[in-house]
Structures are given as structure tokens and as C-alpha cells.
Design an enzyme around this catalytic site. Structure first.
Site, PDB file in Angstrom:
ATOM      1  N   HIS A  36      42.655  43.993  34.780  1.00 23.18           N
ATOM      2  CA  HIS A  36      42.352  42.796  35.559  1.00 23.18           C
ATOM      3  C   HIS A  36      41.156  43.042  36.462  1.00 23.18           C
ATOM      4  O   HIS A  36      41.270  43.669  37.518  1.00 23.18           O
ATOM      5  CB  HIS A  36      43.552  42.364  36.400  1.00 23.18           C
ATOM      6  CG  HIS A  36      43.432  40.971  36.932  1.00 23.18           C
ATOM      7  ND1 HIS A  36      44.156  39.912  36.426  1.00 23.18           N
ATOM      8  CD2 HIS A  36      42.649  40.445  37.905  1.00 23.18           C
ATOM      9  CE1 HIS A  36      43.828  38.804  37.076  1.00 23.18           C
ATOM     10  NE2 HIS A  36      42.918  39.110  37.992  1.00 23.18           N
ATOM     11  N   HIS A  38      37.039  40.994  37.444  1.00 25.61           N
ATOM     12  CA  HIS A  38      36.162  39.842  37.267  1.00 25.61           C
ATOM     13  C   HIS A  38      34.714  40.340  37.256  1.00 25.61           C
ATOM     14  O   HIS A  38      34.429  41.457  37.697  1.00 25.61           O
ATOM     15  CB  HIS A  38      36.328  38.838  38.405  1.00 25.61           C
ATOM     16  CG  HIS A  38      37.748  38.456  38.679  1.00 25.61           C
ATOM     17  ND1 HIS A  38      38.457  37.593  37.872  1.00 25.61           N
ATOM     18  CD2 HIS A  38      38.603  38.823  39.668  1.00 25.61           C
ATOM     19  CE1 HIS A  38      39.681  37.442  38.360  1.00 25.61           C
ATOM     20  NE2 HIS A  38      39.796  38.189  39.444  1.00 25.61           N
ATOM     21  N   HIS A 186      49.500  39.767  39.211  1.00 28.55           N
ATOM     22  CA  HIS A 186      49.659  40.321  40.564  1.00 28.55           C
ATOM     23  C   HIS A 186      51.102  40.305  41.073  1.00 28.55           C
ATOM     24  O   HIS A 186      51.376  39.904  42.206  1.00 28.55           O
ATOM     25  CB  HIS A 186      48.757  39.568  41.541  1.00 28.55           C
ATOM     26  CG  HIS A 186      47.313  39.536  41.155  1.00 28.55           C
ATOM     27  ND1 HIS A 186      46.672  40.601  40.569  1.00 28.55           N
ATOM     28  CD2 HIS A 186      46.387  38.538  41.264  1.00 28.55           C
ATOM     29  CE1 HIS A 186      45.395  40.264  40.337  1.00 28.55           C
ATOM     30  NE2 HIS A 186      45.206  39.033  40.739  1.00 28.55           N
ATOM     31  N   ASP A 256      41.672  44.524  40.047  1.00 34.61           N
ATOM     32  CA  ASP A 256      41.253  43.211  40.562  1.00 34.61           C
ATOM     33  C   ASP A 256      39.863  43.277  41.177  1.00 34.61           C
ATOM     34  O   ASP A 256      39.507  42.438  42.008  1.00 34.61           O
ATOM     35  CB  ASP A 256      42.260  42.649  41.573  1.00 34.61           C
ATOM     36  CG  ASP A 256      42.085  41.151  41.811  1.00 34.61           C
ATOM     37  OD1 ASP A 256      41.536  40.470  40.923  1.00 34.61           O
ATOM     38  OD2 ASP A 256      42.479  40.667  42.880  1.00 34.61           O
ATOM     39  N   ASN A 261      38.411  36.648  47.514  1.00 28.96           N
ATOM     40  CA  ASN A 261      39.393  35.918  48.342  1.00 28.96           C
ATOM     41  C   ASN A 261      40.403  36.871  48.976  1.00 28.96           C
ATOM     42  O   ASN A 261      41.616  36.677  48.855  1.00 28.96           O
ATOM     43  CB  ASN A 261      40.124  34.859  47.502  1.00 28.96           C
ATOM     44  CG  ASN A 261      39.169  33.890  46.850  1.00 28.96           C
ATOM     45  OD1 ASN A 261      38.332  33.301  47.512  1.00 28.96           O
ATOM     46  ND2 ASN A 261      39.281  33.739  45.535  1.00 28.96           N
TER      47      ASN A 261
END
Length: 301
Positions: A36, A38, A186, A256, A261
Site C-alpha cells: 500500500h 501512493h 488500514h 502507506d 492526510n
């Protein structure tokens, strides 16, 4: 410059990741997978979505690849971010550069044409993600998402869901009707401060009794993010350890990166070292990082 590019440059970007994370002490097994992450930008090629709520600093594929080399991570699944919306080109570009070691999860609308699903699957996307979060605007209801799952099955994709922890009680029953495997992001965003006996975590454990469900033991830095620095991730690690012990074949892990955020900027080296406490023996660690991602995402390299 496109209108979208101009819009993306209109506000100061926010740094969300460490430029030089600490090197981990834990040595990972070969073919370990970060399931995971981005990628953001570069904006000149891949404009940010004009309706995004924040503008992160660019975090392109080259920076991600360098991070993984430093951490001993050889495989990865890149999740399309709301920062880029449903324009999945930024992830598709990274997959192509990853030479079979990087795969993807797309963002789509429930009405996405079959031809586009087929194209994404051929490009290396293994699933699609839907968000049920307050801070993420979404118009997709759970029934519309479920109606998509037979079409996902036809192209070999699974469903990935990201939801507020309390929504697990509302989503549990309908998600059982999915025609494809379901991956929960998550650890269901549970509040680690409430412990093992909290209703949300107990509902997650119950849901995972269905062998079609999988969970990402990522986000130990999110589910107890305000704890003192010396013990910041301990309660998240404890819940992740329970999940790995109870469902050893249906957990995957991710950093992540680049941590959008968030309440703070995590150290990716510390997140890797936490794996030694989440999966404290070599067999469970290899299951979590190598065998489970291979079974779920079907790497060919």
C-alpha cells in the site's frame, strides 16, 4: 499548462514524507512486498484532481523506487490516490516502469465501462478501491459498488475498501455479497486506544472469519497517531499482531508512503522495523510479506 496543472500549483504543497528515512534494522525476506503506497505527480505530466482537498508535495515513482531499495523491498502495490482522482495514468506509468515488480489498485466510478476494466487489468491493476470516509467526497453507495463486483470478477480484479471504523457495522452484511475477494484498508481504521475488546475491532475480527476477506495491517501510525512519541505505535502494533496471528494467510502489509492526510510524518524505517513485532517469527513474516501478496496480487516477476 493545463487548467488542472495551474490549479495544482495554486496552493503551497504539503510535505508528507521524510526525505531521508532511517535505515531499518530488520532484514526483510526476498520478494518482500509493500502492498500500500501512493505516487503523486510529477504534476507537469499527471495533474492533480482539481477537486482535491489538499495539495501534497510531489512524490513520484523515482522517489518511491529509491525508498524501496533502501528498505529492502522488492515488490509493491501502488494504490491510486484521490489526489489524482480517477485518472489512473500516474499509477499506470509507475507500473510500467516497475518491470513486473510493481502492480496497482485503481480508482473508478461504479459505472466504469467493461473495456476500461479490461484495459486496466492488462496494464497491471489487480483491483479497484472505494472510499467510505468523511474527508473523502464519494458518491458511490455500497450497493452500486457491489453491483460492480461481477464485472470485476470477469477481469480478475478484487475490491478494496477504505472506511471509517464505525462503518464496519453497517458495511459488514452487504460486503459479504461481494462476488470477488474484499481487501480492508488500514485495519478498518479502528481506534487502537480502545483496545482488543472495542466493538469496531471485534466486528473486524468477525468479518475476517469469512475467507473471502483480507486486511492490510498498515496504518499502525494512524490508528493511535496522537500517542507519546516513545509509545506512538505500540497499540497499533498490538492489534496488527493479533490479526497476523489469527488470520496469517489473509494479511498483507504496507507503508502507506507518502503518508497523505496525516497528523505527523512517519519514519518509514521505523514502520519496517515494527514488522519484527507484528510478525515476530520468520515464518509469519515471510507469509505476510511474500506469500500472501503473491497469492492476492499475482506477481509475474
Amino acid at each position: 499548462m493545463t487548467d488542472a496543472t495551474a490549479d495544482a500549483n495554486a496552493e503551497a504543497p504539503v510535505r508528507t514524507y521524510l526525505e531521508h528515512p532511517s535505515p531499518p534494522d530488520l532484514r526483510l525476506p526476498p520478494n518482500s512486498c509493500d502492498s500500500h503506497v501512493h505516487v503523486f505527480g510529477p504534476v507537469a505530466r499527471f495533474p492533480y484532481a482539481p477537486n482535491r482537498r489538499a495539495t501534497p508535495l510531489e512524490a513520484p515513482k523515482e522517489t518511491l523506487f529509491a525508498l524501496h531499495r533502501g528498505m529492502g523491498i522488492e515488490r509493491c502495490v501502488i494504490v491510486q490516490s484521490i489526489t489524482h482522482g480517477t485518472d489512473n495514468r500516474v499509477v499506470e506509468d509507475a507500473i510500467a516502469a516497475g518491470q513486473g515488480r510493481y502492480l496497482g489498485i485503481a480508482l473508478v466510478e461504479p459505472e466504469v465501462p467493461d473495456a476500461e476494466l479490461q484495459r486496466l487489468a492488462a496494464a497491471g491493476f489487480r483491483g479497484v478501491r472505494f472510499n467510505f470516509m468523511r474527508h473523502i467526497a464519494t458518491t458511490a453507495g455500497v450497493e452500486a459498488v457491489l453491483a460492480l463486483t461481477p464485472r470485476l470478477a470477469a477481469v480478475g480484479m478484487h475490491l478494496q475498501v477504505h472506511f471509517e471504523s464505525e462503518l464496519i457495522h453497517e458495511l459488514c452484511a452487504p460486503l459479504q455479497r461481494s462476488r470477488v475477494p474484499v481487501v480492508i484498508d488500514h485495519m478498518g481504521r479502528v481506534d487502537a486506544r480502545r483496545g482488543l475488546d472495542a466493538p469496531d475491532f471485534q466486528a473486524l475480527l468477525k468479518l475476517l472469519e469469512n475467507p473471502r476477506f483480507h486486511v492490510k495491517v498498515s496504518g499502525i501510525d494512524r490508528i493511535d497517531a496522537h500517542a507519546p512519541a516513545a509509545e506512538r505505535y505500540a497499540r497499533g502494533e498490538a492489534l496488527a499482531r493479533i490479526l497476523v496471528a489469527r488470520f496469517p494467510e489473509r494479511c498483507v502489509w504496507g507503508t502507506d508512503w507518502p503518508h497523505p492526510n496525516h497528523t505527523h510524518i512517519p519514519d518509514d524505517g521505523a514502520l519496517v522495523d515494527a514488522l519484527g513485532r507484528i510478525a515476530p517469527d520468520a515464518r509469519h513474516l515471510e507469509q505476510l510479506l511474500v506469500h500472501n501478496p503473491q497469492a492476492l496480487y499475482r506477481f509475474t516477476t
